[in-house]
Design a protein around this motif. Structure first.
Motif, PDB file in Angstrom:
ATOM      1  N   ILE A   1      22.282 -34.774  32.551  1.00 37.92           N
ATOM      2  CA  ILE A   1      23.562 -34.206  32.113  1.00 37.92           C
ATOM      3  C   ILE A   1      23.348 -32.845  31.459  1.00 37.92           C
ATOM      4  N   VAL A   2      22.342 -32.754  30.583  1.00 40.51           N
ATOM      5  CA  VAL A   2      22.042 -31.471  29.938  1.00 40.51           C
ATOM      6  C   VAL A   2      21.605 -30.446  30.974  1.00 40.51           C
ATOM      7  N   LEU A   3      20.855 -30.884  31.990  1.00 35.99           N
ATOM      8  CA  LEU A   3      20.421 -29.977  33.053  1.00 35.99           C
ATOM      9  C   LEU A   3      21.607 -29.449  33.844  1.00 35.99           C
ATOM     10  N   ILE A   4      22.561 -30.316  34.154  1.00 38.38           N
ATOM     11  CA  ILE A   4      23.761 -29.887  34.888  1.00 38.38           C
ATOM     12  C   ILE A   4      24.528 -28.849  34.081  1.00 38.38           C
ATOM     13  N   LEU A   5      24.693 -29.112  32.789  1.00 36.66           N
ATOM     14  CA  LEU A   5      25.391 -28.155  31.930  1.00 36.66           C
ATOM     15  C   LEU A   5      24.626 -26.835  31.846  1.00 36.66           C
ATOM     16  N   SER A   6      23.303 -26.919  31.821  1.00 38.52           N
ATOM     17  CA  SER A   6      22.484 -25.701  31.759  1.00 38.52           C
ATOM     18  C   SER A   6      22.612 -24.889  33.039  1.00 38.52           C
ATOM     19  N   ILE A   7      22.620 -25.576  34.183  1.00 41.35           N
ATOM     20  CA  ILE A   7      22.777 -24.879  35.459  1.00 41.35           C
ATOM     21  C   ILE A   7      24.172 -24.260  35.555  1.00 41.35           C
ATOM     22  N   GLY A   8      25.183 -24.975  35.057  1.00 44.95           N
ATOM     23  CA  GLY A   8      26.538 -24.432  35.060  1.00 44.95           C
ATOM     24  C   GLY A   8      26.649 -23.168  34.229  1.00 44.95           C
ATOM     25  N   ASN A   9      25.858 -23.095  33.150  1.00 42.76           N
ATOM     26  CA  ASN A   9      25.859 -21.904  32.301  1.00 42.76           C
ATOM     27  C   ASN A   9      24.647 -21.030  32.590  1.00 42.76           C
ATOM     28  N   LEU A  10      24.142 -21.130  33.820  1.00 42.35           N
ATOM     29  CA  LEU A  10      22.918 -20.423  34.185  1.00 42.35           C
ATOM     30  C   LEU A  10      23.041 -18.917  33.944  1.00 42.35           C
TER      31      LEU A  10
END
Length: 311
Positions: free
Chosen positions: A226-235
């Protein structure tokens, strides 16, 4: 119906808090999206609010102009490179740090290290940039003084102006500032691991590394994804720290502009400095659309291969 009103009265405080959050999103997140229409118009500030409707419709003119801009590929390269470097280095470090802290048995040491590690999160990037200038200044910086006095460098190094040092400095300062804060999330997930699993593993003769690999990491996999998805979204914003703009704006200068200019700073320059609001809005819209696509793509791939997703 009376039961619903009775429950609402009993939950009045929580309902008000929820409504305040919804109001905040409506005012500061959704209402401004109406202004995105000027990305397809020739909006002038002198036309005022009615200009959102009355301005000339130009379609994709500003998008095409940005693509044909001489600095387009340089800006895209800088934005993508800085973002990927931060994702590659800043994402796994809080996980590793959380795993290490979890293995510390002395609670006083654990609390002290955790507190010291997340305090930099509360320091603004303006203050952090001032600290960087103080430490790495070519003439009076502590780092250069140490390097020259110990013979590790023949002369002071231009950390702040040499383009070769901007990306490493951006990544390292982001790690220092945000590592401890994101560690809290992973530590909270680790706390939720059933102690009986560790006890059974110890009985079976599992080593500490085996317990981490086969129990801790699989158990917190959902949180990590989940944190990775959020990080990619705010890449394009800077991943976990979301610090691309602050670092590029505060640490960037005419000398290292070739590696520090990113989409956000270019948008600011075009919008506020030059008054080209339609052009700046178009650039910002490009970044927002790409970020949205990245969230959906990363979530789809995560659900497909791991069964865990954000939505």
């Amino acid at each position: 119906m009376p039961n619903i009103w009775r429950r609402l009265r009993g939950q009045l405080f929580y309902q008000v808090c929820a409504l305040m959050g919804i109001a905040f999103l409506l005012v500061f997140a959704y209402t401004p999206m109406v202004g995105l229409i000027i990305a397809f118009k020739n909006f002038k500030l002198t036309s005022g609010i009615p200009g959102f409707i009355t301005s000339e419709w130009v379609g994709f003119k500003w998008f095409i102009e940005f693509y044909n801009d001489i600095n387009f590929w340089q800006i895209i390269r800088n934005t993508v490179a800085i973002s990927l470097l931060k994702l590659f280095f800043t994402f796994p470090i809080p996980i590793l740090f959380a795993l290490v802290l979890n293995e510390v048995r002395k609670h006083s040491v654990k609390r002290t290290v955790q507190t010291v590690s997340y305090l930099p999160h509360f320091i603004s990037w303006i203050v952090v940039s001032g600290m960087i200038f103080s430490f790495f200044n070519e003439q009076t910086g502590v780092v250069n003084h140490f390097l020259v006095s110990t013979g590790l460098a023949d002369k002071p190094i231009s950390f702040l102006s040499d383009p070769a040092y901007f990306w490493p400095m951006a990544v390292l300062s982001d790690i220092w500032k945000e590592m401890g804060w994101w560690t809290i999330i992973f530590l909270a997930a680790i706390v939720g691991v059933d102690p009986a699993l560790y006890e059974a593993a110890v009985v079976d003769g599992a080593s500490r590394m085996q317990r981490i690999w086969y129990i801790t990491l699989p158990t917190i996999k959902g949180t990590i994804i989940i944190v990775l998805i959020l990080s990619i979204g705010n890449l394009f914003g800077g991943g976990l720290g979301g610090s691309n703009f602050e670092q590029s704006y505060l640490l960037g200068n005419p000398v290292n502009n070739g590696v520090s200019e990113i989409l956000q700073t270019y948008t600011l320059k075009m919008g506020l400095a030059q008054g080209r609001y339609s052009y700046a809005t178009a650039i910002g819209l490009i970044q927002s659309v790409i970020s949205l696509l990245l969230i959906y793509l990363s979530n789809y791939l995560s659900k497909r291969f791991s069964g865990v997703g954000l939505f």
